[in-house]
Design an enzyme around this catalytic site. Structure first.
Site, PDB file in Angstrom:
ATOM      1  N   THR A  73      -6.586 -25.677 -28.057  1.00 29.11           N
ATOM      2  CA  THR A  73      -7.187 -24.832 -27.013  1.00 29.11           C
ATOM      3  C   THR A  73      -6.569 -25.151 -25.649  1.00 29.11           C
ATOM      4  O   THR A  73      -6.195 -24.250 -24.891  1.00 29.11           O
ATOM      5  CB  THR A  73      -8.718 -25.031 -26.974  1.00 29.11           C
ATOM      6  OG1 THR A  73      -9.233 -24.672 -28.254  1.00 29.11           O
ATOM      7  CG2 THR A  73      -9.377 -24.196 -25.896  1.00 29.11           C
ATOM      8  N   GLY A 201      -4.253 -31.929 -33.821  1.00 25.38           N
ATOM      9  CA  GLY A 201      -4.212 -33.019 -34.792  1.00 25.38           C
ATOM     10  C   GLY A 201      -5.164 -32.883 -35.966  1.00 25.38           C
ATOM     11  O   GLY A 201      -4.809 -33.179 -37.109  1.00 25.38           O
ATOM     12  N   CYS A 326     -14.421 -21.996 -35.569  1.00 22.74           N
ATOM     13  CA  CYS A 326     -14.329 -22.116 -34.118  1.00 22.74           C
ATOM     14  C   CYS A 326     -15.293 -21.183 -33.423  1.00 22.74           C
ATOM     15  O   CYS A 326     -15.534 -21.304 -32.245  1.00 22.74           O
ATOM     16  CB  CYS A 326     -12.910 -21.815 -33.658  1.00 22.74           C
ATOM     17  SG  CYS A 326     -11.772 -22.990 -34.340  1.00 22.74           S
TER      18      CYS A 326
HETATM   19  N1  PLP Z   1      -5.791 -21.855 -32.959  1.00 25.73           N
HETATM   20  C1  PLP Z   1      -6.135 -21.743 -34.248  1.00 25.73           C
HETATM   21  C2  PLP Z   1      -5.360 -20.830 -35.143  1.00 25.73           C
HETATM   22  C3  PLP Z   1      -7.206 -22.483 -34.747  1.00 25.73           C
HETATM   23  O1  PLP Z   1      -7.536 -22.381 -36.035  1.00 25.73           O
HETATM   24  C4  PLP Z   1      -7.933 -23.320 -33.867  1.00 25.73           C
HETATM   25  C5  PLP Z   1      -9.126 -24.040 -34.359  1.00 25.73           C
HETATM   26  O2  PLP Z   1      -9.673 -23.696 -35.378  1.00 25.73           O
HETATM   27  C6  PLP Z   1      -7.518 -23.417 -32.537  1.00 25.73           C
HETATM   28  C7  PLP Z   1      -6.450 -22.649 -32.115  1.00 25.73           C
HETATM   29  C8  PLP Z   1      -8.209 -24.314 -31.564  1.00 25.73           C
HETATM   30  O3  PLP Z   1      -7.953 -25.660 -31.895  1.00 25.73           O
HETATM   31  P1  PLP Z   1      -8.676 -26.869 -31.173  1.00 25.73           P
HETATM   32  O4  PLP Z   1     -10.082 -26.828 -31.651  1.00 25.73           O
HETATM   33  O5  PLP Z   1      -7.955 -28.082 -31.618  1.00 25.73           O
HETATM   34  O6  PLP Z   1      -8.591 -26.684 -29.729  1.00 25.73           O
END
Ligand code: PLP
Length: 380
Positions: A73, A201, A326
């Site tokens: 993110t 990660g 998410c």
């Molecule tokens: N992009 C994709 C395709 C994801 O699947 C996710 C989380 O599921 C994210 C971005 C965001 O990742 P993070 O939670 O590590 O910020």
């Protein structure tokens, strides 16, 4: 699966850190905790550089093109705001597609509020972008193309190299969300002609709260950092390093590089086995997205007459998702499945299974058996 009572099938939301990742991180909590310009601090900084090397090795780029962040993110925000906030920017159009992660879509929404011209490509029934549509929209006004490599809900793999080639020809920056594309395939970021990319990660057996942004040395567009501080990560992401997290992330990259081939075939076998068993025990199954060009550990299905939420709460020891993890706080139907044109029955029935490297054949068989038994009970 590690953890005795449950069968964990939600790998797209998060994967448990590999024990080797945890072992590598531990000394950086207990004894190598310093971060200054002295012998103790140097030990931390050389561990961070080792992690940067493993990350760059995984992507096929230079270590100096990797910047550590708190996750995908943050990397997405650094990339999208980095390009759009620069005063030297001359272009105004951004091209993306409707099944991106909310971290991208919500940035784009905000950019639209600020006057950017955001355009979404047509996609087919499995979520693959229409390359002719991209070709026809690219212009000398296109600042950025933002397209993910692998979708987190239906596992659709986008034609990244073709998109990269089109962007290169149009002299447009290409940002690719690699979050779900790591750990089970080989990625050569240079061949894909990606300019900016993000990783996280915890999606490939590393720790949570740590990720990276790839920023090509060849990126021509002006770029302005989002955060200002002590100059760490060469100003792209300042702030005291999360050394244990970065070291764990580096180890996860090293393991991904060593193991992706065997993992990919194992996940495919288990995923196909799960589908076959569910079909055998529950009858007709709708597959959301295509089985071709799909993440090997992803299965997103619905079973006629069965609500995903109902099955999920009746099977509390099988961990799977009925919408994107998410956006699990949302009660709205998934924007991804809606973009694929699914009807209400399929939207309500959708279940996402994400297979990881810890899952066993026995778990898959047991999960399918319990699920089919519950489907029959609900039906009767
Ligand atoms: N992009 C994709 C395709 C994801 O699947 C996710 C989380 O599921 C994210 C971005 C965001 O990742 P993070 O939670 O590590 O910020």
């Amino acid at each position: 699966m590690r953890g005795e009572e449950v069968i964990y099938l939600d790998a797209h939301a998060s994967t448990a850190p590999d024990p080797l990742v945890i072992n590598t991180m531990m000394p950086f909590f207990t004894s190598h905790y310093a971060n200054g310009n002295h012998t103790m601090g140097w030990r931390s900084s050389s561990a961070i550089e080792r992690a940067r090397f493993h990350t760059s090795n995984l992507l096929g780029c230079y270590p100096s093109e990797i910047f550590f962040t708190s996750g995908a993110t943050e990397s997405i925000n650094i990339a999208l705001w980095g390009l759009t906030r620069s005063a030297a920017r001359k272009k105004n159009q951004i091209i993306s597609q409707p099944t991106e992660h909310p971290a991208v879509l919500n940035c784009l929404n905000e950019l639209a509020n600020q006057g950017f011209d955001i355009q979404f490509l047509k996609i087919d029934q499995s979520g693959v972008v229409d390359l002719d549509d991209l070709k026809s929209r690219l212009s000398d006004q296109t600042l950025l193309v933002a397209i993910m490599m692998v979708n987190n809900e239906v596992g659709t793999i986008q034609p990244i190299e073709e998109i990269g080639t089109l962007c290169e020809k149009a002299e447009t920056t290409f940002f690719c969300d690699l979050t779900q594309g790591i750990g089970w395939q080989s990625v050569n970021i240079k061949e894909l002609k990606v300019d900016l990319a993000c990783l996280s990660g915890h999606k490939f057996y590393g720790p949570r709260g740590v990720g990276a942004i790839y920023k090509s040395k060849l990126l021509k567009a002006p770029f302005k950092p989002l955060l200002f501080g002590g100059g760490q990560e060469r100003g792209i992401r300042p702030g005291t390093h999360n050394t244990p997290g970065i070291v764990g992330f580096g180890k996860a990259c090293e393991l991904a590089q060593e193991n992706y081939l065997s993992l990919c075939s194992r996940m495919t076998l288990l995923r196909d086995r799960l589908l076959a068993k569910i079909r055998k025990g529950a009858g007709e199954v709708f597959i959301h997205g295509s089985l071709v060009n799909r993440h090997p550990g992803n299965l997103n299905i619905s079973i006629p007459g069965i609500k995903g939420d109902e099955l999920q709460s009746a099977l509390s020891n099988i961990i799977f998702s009925t919408s994107s993890a998410c956006s699990s706080s949302s009660t709205q139907p998934s924007h991804v499945l809606q973009s694929l044109g699914l009807n209400k029955e399929k939207l309500d029935g959708a279940m996402r299974f994400g297979i990881c490297k810890y899952n066993t054949t026995e778990e898959i068989d047991l999960a399918a058996r319990l699920l089919c038994r519950k489907v029959q009970q609900i039906r009767s």
